[in-house]
Design a protein around this motif. Structure first.
Motif, PDB file in Angstrom:
ATOM      1  N   ILE A 174     -12.889  -1.724  -4.282  1.00 51.50           N
ATOM      2  CA  ILE A 174     -12.018  -1.759  -5.473  1.00 51.50           C
ATOM      3  C   ILE A 174     -11.415  -0.388  -5.728  1.00 51.50           C
ATOM      4  CG2 ILE A 174     -11.996  -2.079  -7.965  1.00 51.50           C
ATOM      5  CD1 ILE A 174     -14.148  -4.237  -7.601  1.00 51.50           C
ATOM      6  N   THR A 220      -9.409  -9.271  -4.795  1.00 52.25           N
ATOM      7  CA  THR A 220      -9.507  -9.300  -3.329  1.00 52.25           C
ATOM      8  C   THR A 220     -10.662  -8.490  -2.777  1.00 52.25           C
ATOM      9  OG1 THR A 220      -7.935  -7.451  -3.167  1.00 52.25           O
ATOM     10  CG2 THR A 220      -7.030  -9.691  -3.077  1.00 52.25           C
ATOM     11  N   GLN A 221     -11.188  -7.558  -3.543  1.00 52.69           N
ATOM     12  CA  GLN A 221     -12.276  -6.707  -3.061  1.00 52.69           C
ATOM     13  C   GLN A 221     -13.592  -7.111  -3.711  1.00 52.69           C
ATOM     14  OE1 GLN A 221     -11.733  -4.445  -0.625  1.00 52.69           O
ATOM     15  NE2 GLN A 221      -9.554  -5.040  -0.620  1.00 52.69           N
ATOM     16  N   LYS A 254      -5.218  -7.563  -8.681  1.00 47.53           N
ATOM     17  CA  LYS A 254      -5.317  -7.935  -7.270  1.00 47.53           C
ATOM     18  C   LYS A 254      -6.467  -7.214  -6.575  1.00 47.53           C
ATOM     19  CE  LYS A 254      -0.478  -9.213  -6.459  1.00 47.53           C
ATOM     20  NZ  LYS A 254       0.776  -8.877  -5.726  1.00 47.53           N
ATOM     21  N   CYS A 255      -6.656  -5.952  -6.918  1.00 49.07           N
ATOM     22  CA  CYS A 255      -7.759  -5.198  -6.298  1.00 49.07           C
ATOM     23  C   CYS A 255      -9.117  -5.807  -6.666  1.00 49.07           C
ATOM     24  CB  CYS A 255      -7.694  -3.736  -6.721  1.00 49.07           C
ATOM     25  SG  CYS A 255      -6.320  -2.810  -5.970  1.00 49.07           S
ATOM     26  N   HIS A 259      -2.920   2.055  -4.125  1.00 47.47           N
ATOM     27  CA  HIS A 259      -1.840   1.171  -4.541  1.00 47.47           C
ATOM     28  C   HIS A 259      -1.158   1.635  -5.835  1.00 47.47           C
ATOM     29  CE1 HIS A 259      -3.616  -1.491  -1.550  1.00 47.47           C
ATOM     30  NE2 HIS A 259      -2.542  -2.245  -1.645  1.00 47.47           N
ATOM     31  N   CYS A 316      -8.823   0.509  -3.024  1.00 49.64           N
ATOM     32  CA  CYS A 316      -7.622  -0.309  -3.224  1.00 49.64           C
ATOM     33  C   CYS A 316      -6.779   0.224  -4.382  1.00 49.64           C
ATOM     34  CB  CYS A 316      -8.036  -1.767  -3.487  1.00 49.64           C
ATOM     35  SG  CYS A 316      -6.647  -2.861  -3.859  1.00 49.64           S
ATOM     36  N   MET A 317      -7.435   0.574  -5.470  1.00 52.73           N
ATOM     37  CA  MET A 317      -6.692   1.035  -6.654  1.00 52.73           C
ATOM     38  C   MET A 317      -6.011   2.375  -6.408  1.00 52.73           C
ATOM     39  SD  MET A 317      -9.283  -0.140  -9.729  1.00 52.73           S
ATOM     40  CE  MET A 317      -8.294   0.646 -10.992  1.00 52.73           C
ATOM     41  N   GLN A 339       0.843  -1.191   0.000  1.00 55.78           N
ATOM     42  CA  GLN A 339       0.000   0.000   0.000  1.00 55.78           C
ATOM     43  C   GLN A 339       0.880   1.243   0.000  1.00 55.78           C
ATOM     44  OE1 GLN A 339      -3.268  -0.221   2.751  1.00 55.78           O
ATOM     45  NE2 GLN A 339      -3.429   2.018   2.923  1.00 55.78           N
ATOM     46  N   THR A 347      -1.442  -4.948 -10.082  1.00 62.03           N
ATOM     47  CA  THR A 347      -2.083  -4.314  -8.930  1.00 62.03           C
ATOM     48  C   THR A 347      -3.587  -4.198  -9.148  1.00 62.03           C
ATOM     49  OG1 THR A 347      -0.083  -3.050  -8.424  1.00 62.03           O
ATOM     50  CG2 THR A 347      -2.152  -2.221  -7.528  1.00 62.03           C
ATOM     51  N   THR A 348      -3.984  -3.809 -10.340  1.00 70.55           N
ATOM     52  CA  THR A 348      -5.412  -3.690 -10.652  1.00 70.55           C
ATOM     53  C   THR A 348      -6.110  -5.040 -10.534  1.00 70.55           C
ATOM     54  OG1 THR A 348      -4.898  -1.863 -12.169  1.00 70.55           O
ATOM     55  CG2 THR A 348      -7.060  -2.894 -12.379  1.00 70.55           C
TER      56      THR A 348
END
Length: 770
Positions: free
Chosen positions: A680, A673-674, A669-670, A687, A683-684, A540, A666-667
């Motif tokens: 989302i 996981t969300q 993963k968001c 990160h 998170c984006m 993060q 990274t996108t």
């Protein structure tokens, strides 16, 4: 921070447009004669000649019969054949800043060399100064022969005016606001990271690295903001013209070394075509390339122009010749042996810089009205800049924004061409300093250190050519940067020493600032390496303890972005908004080249590859790319191979590729996981997509060398950019060629800025709903 430093506030480097006609000469400063035992340069500044030494007469290859053009009524002529005899040097010895005796002698005040000229009192040669209010032209009622006409209260009145001036006046206040908001933003970021760590009991390493990068690269920008805020004083240099025939004598030097003959001859024709009494100035071509064809052409031209001379000094193998500075010093000494001796003033033009007809009449008045004015210099402008200027080769931001601000603070630099200098001032500093790749910056700095003044004349009075290939551009700009840093080291960054004893605080701060900005390319390059790494790390980047802190972080980021955009718009006004944006991108993609050369020149020892020279490509370059000639350019594969590998643009390609891959990961993963839209989005933005989408600006900027290799601009032949008189062969750039056309690349980048700003606004608006 200010827009021309980019999203991270990166600083400009290598400012100081010292064009060098010895562009094709290898800067082999690694030669033993140039270095001290520790590998550094010898920087030879000479305040005064050595005591008791007589100047040997130089061997000057004048063309046959040229001395027959002697006119005893000319200020350059001497009825006494004693002009052939050298005059002993001054008995005054060098001060503590002298690193060695110069073999050149300037003796501009020697009474045996002057008869009709009062060189020691050049400021008194014209005593009439018209103090009338501004006039639209040279009105006969108030302009008298032999006077200085004040035709406008501002020298740049025709360059930019109206609402632009009103808006630009707010720049210092917007800069102050931007600096304050940015400090608040950084402070808030640090506070939120500490709060988040205390609340969660874990370390947010990625957030610390990210904020450290933001702060580190903002340091030079903050320094430059201080400089901008100091310029609250309005610049009020008037537009002056020297009228009549009662004019001082001027030696105009054209320095060249290996350029095409026609390029040099066009500059010579423009210099000879000055609206200036022909018996009051001479044009001397100082050819360090000893071109036989150029000498023959000059001989032919001299039949109709008796004030044209050709000179080529002898270069002894193994003995340092000091490139452009040595060539100029040779000319300063050699003119003493011409009829009438040296002129009251010296002017210099680069081989490709064609002066406008009013060049001398526009520059000289600023030296004549102030006896302490040592040097006056106009901007370097260009007529072969390609559409959109993809490599940011024009110096528009420097000449239209930076230099006027510096001039308002009395710190104008000599920019290498088009300048006129007082001979007394050159005498006091011992002529042009040797051992520097930035002899022009060093010269003006030494003059300021001796209490002289320098002026920047913001008028379009000369037009030259930018390098027409990628390799030459890299070599030119890295040489400028190395020269600026090298000069700063030898002048102790203008902070102390006899050489800067009489400098004001603003002048010292300026010298320190611009050298430091060049060194900060090291930090900027390091941060570029770190960005894709921390993105791949997946940690993060923005930490916070609660929802309220996230709101404040987004709001502070929004305020910083908007104020920064306003600063960009206002600060870029004199040069043009798109010009300033090009400069921001240039500082990013050029920083690895500058940093590499600085490391090689000032950090690595010679046994590890250290060498003080401009960027030198690897591999063989026996075949030119001709990338701007649509008929002769090499194919796409060859262009990519040379620019990616020989010119090391593979780093730029790797940076863009790795960064985009990290953003995609990274996108993903968001989304993986969300489960909610809010999750989302948060998170984006915490990160990879933290506004104003910095990765987008970085990738598009670092992509510049690659895009240039894929789709280089096409530039017409030089002759097509000139308007030539069929009778006299005198050529001047066309009106169209003097302006940089707006192309598709500029439109693409403007779309990018719009997307980034729009995303910042949308994130700000959405923050009120979560």
């Amino acid at each position: 921070m200010n827009g021309h430093y980019g999203p991270y506030g990166q600083a400009p480097y290598g400012y100081g447009a010292h064009e060098d006609p010895e562009e094709m000469v290898e800067l082999n400063a690694a030669h033993p004669a140039y270095r001290n035992p520790n590998g550094s340069f010898d920087f030879q500044f000479n305040d005064m000649p050595s005591p008791g030494l007589a100047s040997p007469r130089p061997v000057i290859p004048y063309r046959a019969g040229h001395m027959a053009h002697e006119d005893y009524n000319s200020p350059y002529s001497s009825p006494n054949p004693g002009w052939l005899q050298p005059t002993p040097r001054s008995s005054t010895g060098p001060d503590s800043f002298s690193y060695g005796a110069t073999p050149y002698d300037s003796r501009s005040a020697s009474p045996t060399l002057y008869h009709n000229s009062q060189v020691g009192q050049s400021h008194q040669s014209l005593t009439h100064l018209v103090d009338s209010p501004s006039s639209p032209g040279l009105s006969k009622e108030w302009v008298k022969s032999g006077s200085i006409a004040r035709i406008n209260d501002r020298d740049d009145a025709e360059i930019w005016k109206g609402w632009k001036r009103v808006l630009f006046a707010f720049t210092p206040f917007l800069t102050f606001t931007n600096t304050a908001v940015y400090f608040f933003y950084l402070g808030l970021r640090i506070y939120c990271i500490i709060s988040a760590q205390n609340a969660a009991g874990v370390s947010y390493a990625g957030a610390w690295v990210f904020v450290s990068i933001e702060f580190a690269v903002a340091i030079p920008s903050l320094m430059h903001n201080c400089w901008t805020m100091m310029a609250l004083k309005k610049r009020g240099r008037p537009r002056l013209r020297l009228t009549g025939n009662d004019c001082p004598t001027v030696d105009v030097f054209i320095t060249c070394c290996g350029e095409d003959d026609e390029v040099v001859l066009d500059t010579a024709r423009g210099a000879l075509d000055q609206d200036y009494p022909g018996d009051r100035f001479r044009v001397i071509i100082l050819d360090d390339g000893k071109s036989a064809t150029l000498e023959e052409c000059v001989n032919q031209m001299s039949v109709n122009h008796p004030n044209l001379f050709y000179m080529a000094r002898e270069k002894i193998p193994g003995k340092p010749h000091h490139f452009k500075a040595g060539n100029l010093n040779y000319g300063l000494d050699a003119v003493h042996y011409l009829p009438g001796g040296a002129g009251q003033f010296m002017a210099a033009l680069d081989a490709d810089m064609i002066p406008e007809q009013e060049w001398l009449r526009a520059i000289l008045p600023h030296l004549l009205v102030d006896p302490k004015m040592a040097l006056a210099c106009p901007p370097q402008l260009f007529y072969n800049t390609p559409d959109s200027d993809p490599l940011a080769q024009s110096l528009d931001f420097f000449v239209h924004v930076i230099e006027p601000i510096k001039d308002a603070m009395h710190v104008a630099w000599c920019t290498g061409s088009g300048y006129v200098v007082r001979r007394e001032a050159l005498d006091e500093i011992g002529n042009f300093p040797l051992g520097s790749l930035a002899e022009d910056v060093a010269t003006s700095t030494l003059m300021l250190g001796k209490g002289w003044k320098t002026a920047y004349i913001h008028e379009p009075l000369q037009f030259g050519t930018v390098p027409d290939d990628f390799g030459s551009h890299l070599k030119q700009r890295t040489r400028w940067a190395i020269g600026t840093v090298d000069t700063a080291f030898k002048l102790k960054f203008c902070l102390w020493g006899d050489a800067v004893k009489q400098m004001t605080f603003a002048q010292r701060f300026s010298g320190f600032l611009y050298a430091t900005l060049s060194l900060y390319t090291l930090l900027l390059t390091a941060s570029l390496f770190a960005i894709p790494i921390i993105l791949l790390w997946g940690k993060q980047l923005v930490a916070y303890a609660n929802q309220e802190q996230l709101h404040w972080l987004i709001w502070a980021c929004f305020a910083t972005t908007i104020v920064n955009r306003l600063c960009e718009f206002t600060l870029f006004i004199p040069a043009g908004y798109h010009t300033g944006q090009r400069g921001s991108r240039y500082q990013l993609w050029m920083s690895p080249y500058i940093a590499l050369c600085i490391v090689r020149s000032f950090i690595l020892p010679r046994w590890l590859g250290g060498q003080t020279q401009a960027f030198k490509p690897t591999g063989s370059l026996s075949s030119a790319l001709n990338e701007r000639d649509p008929k002769q350019r090499k194919n796409l594969f060859v262009r990519l191979r040379v620019i990616l590998f020989n010119y090391m643009a593979f780093f730029h390609l790797a940076f863009v590729y790795v960064t985009l891959v990290a953003v995609v990961i990274t996108t993903y993963k968001c989304f993986a996981t969300q489960t909610t839209f809010k999750g989302i989005v948060v998170c984006m933005i915490t990160h990879a997509f933290w506004p104003p989408l910095t990765f987008l600006f970085l990738c598009t900027s670092l992509w510049t060398p690659v895009s240039y290799a894929i789709d280089p601009p096409s530039v017409p032949d030089r002759e097509d950019l000139l308007k030539r008189d069929p009778k006299t062969a005198i050529a001047h750039p066309t009106k169209k060629s003097k302006k940089i056309a707006f192309g598709g690349q500029a439109a693409w980048f403007e779309l990018e800025y719009t997307v980034a700003t729009t995303a910042t606004v949308l994130i700000f608006a959405y923050s009120f709903f979560f």
